[in-house]
Structure formats: C-alpha cells, structure tokens
Design an enzyme around this catalytic site. Structure first.
Site, PDB file in Angstrom:
ATOM      1  N   ASP A  97       0.808  -1.207   0.000  1.00  0.00           N
ATOM      2  CA  ASP A  97       0.000   0.000   0.000  1.00  0.00           C
ATOM      3  C   ASP A  97       0.849   1.268   0.000  1.00  0.00           C
ATOM      4  O   ASP A  97       0.677   2.163   0.839  1.00  0.00           O
ATOM      5  CB  ASP A  97      -0.939  -0.033   1.238  1.00  0.00           C
ATOM      6  CG  ASP A  97      -2.033   1.015   1.137  1.00  0.00           C
ATOM      7  OD1 ASP A  97      -2.275   1.504   0.030  1.00  0.00           O
ATOM      8  OD2 ASP A  97      -2.631   1.345   2.189  1.00  0.00           O
ATOM      9  N   LYS A 104      12.329   0.966 -12.685  1.00  0.00           N
ATOM     10  CA  LYS A 104      13.670   0.509 -12.312  1.00  0.00           C
ATOM     11  C   LYS A 104      14.676   1.117 -13.262  1.00  0.00           C
ATOM     12  O   LYS A 104      14.360   1.392 -14.426  1.00  0.00           O
ATOM     13  CB  LYS A 104      13.755  -1.017 -12.413  1.00  0.00           C
ATOM     14  CG  LYS A 104      14.866  -1.603 -11.597  1.00  0.00           C
ATOM     15  CD  LYS A 104      14.466  -1.681 -10.150  1.00  0.00           C
ATOM     16  CE  LYS A 104      15.435  -2.400  -9.281  1.00  0.00           C
ATOM     17  NZ  LYS A 104      14.805  -2.771  -8.012  1.00  0.00           N
TER      18      LYS A 104
END
Ligand code: GLU
Length: 471
Positions: A97, A104
């Site tokens: 959450d 990345k």
C-alpha cells in the site's frame, strides 16, 4: 539459464495468478506491460579515451505517480532484467500500500572497475539524461538505491537534479535513500533488511503454518542461511540473529560461502568480509568454506534468505534445497520453474514482492518527509512527552505509587527512527496478513507468491477501473 527471460518469468507468475481473477483480458494486459522504456547510451571520459555506457530507466506502470524503484550498477543489466524489476516494483508497491507505480533503472557497468570520481561522472551524466527526457522528478519518477548503489550515488543524483531544476521546491523528493544531511530519513539504510526480518517473523508466527512444515512457531532458534552480504543480506542476517534469536549457520558471497552448524557471528563475518573481500579462511572453528558459493544454499537449515541477485534457485538446484522456508530478500531469486518444484515439496516461499518491500516503504516515508519539508517527530515529540508526564503524575496520585526513572524514561515522545520503524513494522505485518487471507479464502491458490499476485492484481485492477479507462 541461457536464454532465460526474467521478465517472462514475472509474466508467467502473473498469468498463473490472473486465472484466479475475473478481470477482462485487456485490463490484465495493461497491468502487465511496461508503459515506458528508455534505453540510452552516453560517453564517459576514462583517461585519454571515451567509454560508451549503456543505461536504462523503465517505468512499468503509470497507474499511480510518481513511479518508483532503484537504480543498479551491474553487468547483468539489460532490457529484460530492468523490465522484470520495474514490474516487480509495481506489484511490490501495491502489496504494501505505497501509492507509486513501479520503475527501475540500470547502468551496465562493473562498479569495481571504476574510481569513485568515474562513478560520480557516470551517475551525474545518467541523471542529466533522465532529466532531459522527464524520467526523473518528485512527481514523475523517483529512483532509489539497488544493487551496488547507496547513499553516495543518491546524493549525486539529488545534487545533479537540483542544479538542473533550481526552481523545484520539492527537488529533494526526486530520489530516496539519500544521506540524512541531504533530506534522507533515519532508518532507510537498514529498511529492506528490517522488512525481511518482519516478513519472516510474521510468516513463522502462525502455528498451523509451522505445524505443516514440522517447525516450532516463532523465529527463535531457527537455523538460517543468508546469501549476500550487501545492504539487504547484511541487515537481514543481523536482525534475524539479534532480534529474532536465530542461529545463522551459513553465509554466502559471490566468491564463496561459509557454513557452521554451531552458528556464525554475523558482525564478525561481515567485518572479515569487508576487510578481506573473501570469506575463505574465516577463523571460527568448525567453519566449512564452500568455494562454489551457490552450494551454500543447499546446506541444512530451516530458513533460506537469498538476498543477492535474481535466478539463484532454478530447476537445476531446487530439488537439493533443504530449507523449509525461503524468505526472498532479493528480487526474483527463485525462478518460476523452481517456484513450482519447491511448492510441490511443501516449501513455504515468502515472496519477494512483499518480503523486500521494506525499502520502498521507507522510501515512501522519505519522499513524504521531503514534501513536508520537516523531520518526522519535530512537531509532536515534546508535546507527546509532556502528555505522558501528565498521565504518569495522575497515575502516581491515584495509586500513591511512583514509577522508577527508567520506567519514566521509557515513556518518551517518538523520534524519526521510532516512527519509521513502527510504520515499517505495521506495513509489513498488515501486508503479510492480507496476502495470507487471500490464500486462505481461495483454497485453489497453491502458494504465497500466487496469493500475493492475486492480491495485488485486484488492487491495481480496481485502481484502473476507478480511473474510468476500462468499462
Ligand atoms: N531497490 C529497492 C527495491 O528493489 C528499493 C526501491 C525504492 O526504495 O524505491 O525495492
């Protein structure tokens, strides 16, 4: 492993889990694909010549912004690897959450071959390229440390960004994992390892799950092997030993591992490794040196923590793994094939997308701190402390007894580190329980990884549906 696709593995694991959901094919496809792939090259002057550096930033999902994920320096960097890691970031953020999409970055270099000055030039130039293409910024995409990068590299990134965007009031929120003096948050360095510890502790806390494995409930006394003495591996080993009361029986690094059934002292092994850059010759009596490092993972233990690189446990060695629990500190250490073999054997795999999410969780806290422009605890610590003192006085008046000085001191206001740790612990415990409940509610779900995927597919699909993009 030749020709093996890491991103293909992530997609296969996703597809396996998606079968347990009812979302339209197109929506699942949108969740799976990488939204933006930026591959680029830039020159760096080395001595009297130039070297062309290959680099990536891949934003997997824009369903939430900014996107978030580390930057690694490694010769294994390629589009497939960075895509897989970016996708895992999306799922990881949803699992704990944290309101980010996944991304990345990677620079294809062997960092050991460069001086700090050269690494600084590479990092700053990489950042400038990201700024040019709008692939970095506190509201766009926020990098962090990953394999072979840390506070130093994050400081270079923040500084370069600030120079290029001097009017951005929130500039420090362009990257996390920064040093404390440059907008970092207390507890970020140890965060992933601490999260790996909370993950294992929670997994071992359910009696019925441990009974199935023939293990006692709780971490205390469990035999643990850790692969990797980088940031994640070192802190994981340290917390399993110091806070979990585990016996660390094996530690592996890329150039050899050690095994000692009587237990190893993590701090001593780490100091030895730092000094010698090898574990060979570690002086503890009864310690076996394993020259082919990967064999360390096959030794007898209860918990195996692969905390180095992807693709370590494959169809080739899965059968020989003796651990009953695998807690995935690294991203993708168990291939999709190995996952099935181990699940068949009854091994409990605590999956990467949740297990190593402590890093990004505390990165989220750091980013919030940068946007607040105030340290956590600054506004309320003293106020909280004064309230405790008032309560103590009242209790003393009512009972006629007084608390000792030590007891009084224990009731202090929260510092930044206290808040970060408790926020991280709460996040990890809640996430594990939700993933476990997902598995319990659907008996057809084979393993915790599939349960984690089902859990996050649901969250991300609902996000897309509420955006109104899909009917
Ligand atoms: N590189 C870490 C990971 O793989 C941290 C990412 C972040 O903090 O954004 O989760």
């Amino acid at each position: 492993m030749a020709g093996h696709s890491f991103f293909g593995d992530v997609v296969a694991l996703f597809d396996k889990a998606a079968k347990h959901t009812n979302y339209p094919k197109g929506l699942l496809e949108q969740i799976k694909v990488c939204n933006a792939i930026y591959k680029f090259h830039f020159p760096i002057r080395i001595g009297n010549d130039y070297e062309v550096i290959e680099a990536y930033r891949i934003e997997h999902s824009h369903h939430k912004l900014p996107t978030k994920g580390g930057i690694r320096f490694s010769m294994m960097v390629n589009e497939d690897e960075v895509s897989a890691l970016a996708a895992l970031m999306t799922y990881k953020c949803a699992a704990v959450d944290v309101p980010f999409g996944g991304a990345k970055g990677g620079i294809k270099i062997d960092p050991r071959k460069y001086t700090p000055e050269q690494l600084e030039r590479i990092t700053r130039r990489y950042t400038a390229e990201l700024v040019k293409k709008n692939f970095i910024g506190p509201s766009v995409d926020v990098p962090a440390p990953d394999v072979a990068t840390g506070q130093r590299e994050m400081a270079w990134i923040a500084d370069t960004y600030q120079q290029l965007r001097p009017n951005d009031l929130n500039a420090l929120g362009c990257v996390t994992g920064k040093p404390l003096g440059l907008g970092g948050v207390d507890g970020r360095v140890e965060a992933t390892g601490r999260g790996v510890y909370y993950a294992g502790r929670e997994a071992c806390s359910f009696k019925e799950d441990m009974d199935k494995l023939g293990l006692e409930t709780g971490l205390a006394g469990k035999k643990v092997i850790v692969q990797g003495l980088g940031n994640v591996g070192y802190y994981s080993a340290k917390f399993y030993q110091e806070e979990g009361d585990c016996k660390i029986v094996g530690i592996a690094e890329y150039n050899g591992g050690i095994y000692n059934p009587n237990g190893l002292d993590v701090e001593k092994v780490f100091q030895y490794w730092r000094e010698k850059k090898t574990l060979q010759g570690y002086p503890e009596p009864g310690t076996e040196f394993i020259a082919n490092s990967i064999f360390t993972l096959e030794k007898e233990c209860d918990i195996l923590i692969p905390a180095a690189l992807e693709g370590q446990i494959t169809a080739d060695n899965a059968d020989r793994i003796q651990a009953k629990i695998i807690v995935e500190g690294a991203n993708g250490p168990v291939t999709a094939e190995a996952n099935d073999i181990l699940t068949q054997k009854g091994v409990l795999i605590v999956p990467d997308m949740f297990t190593n999410a402590g890093g990004v969780t505390v990165s989220y806290f750091e980013w919030l701190k940068n946007l607040y422009h105030v340290n956590f605890g600054r506004m309320d610590k003293r106020f909280e402390e004064a309230n405790y003192q008032k309560i103590i006085k009242m209790v003393e008046n009512i009972t006629g007894k007084s608390l000792s000085d030590t007891e009084k001191k224990a009731l202090k206001g929260a510092d930044e580190i206290d808040l970060v740790r408790s926020g991280l612990e709460e996040t990890m415990v809640r996430a594990y329980n939700r993933i476990r409940e997902t598995k319990m509610q659907n008996p057809n779900i084979e393993d915790m990884r599939t349960a984690a995927f089902v859990y996050v597919i649901d969250i991300i699909a609902q996000d897309y549906l509420s955006l109104g993009i899909f009917p």
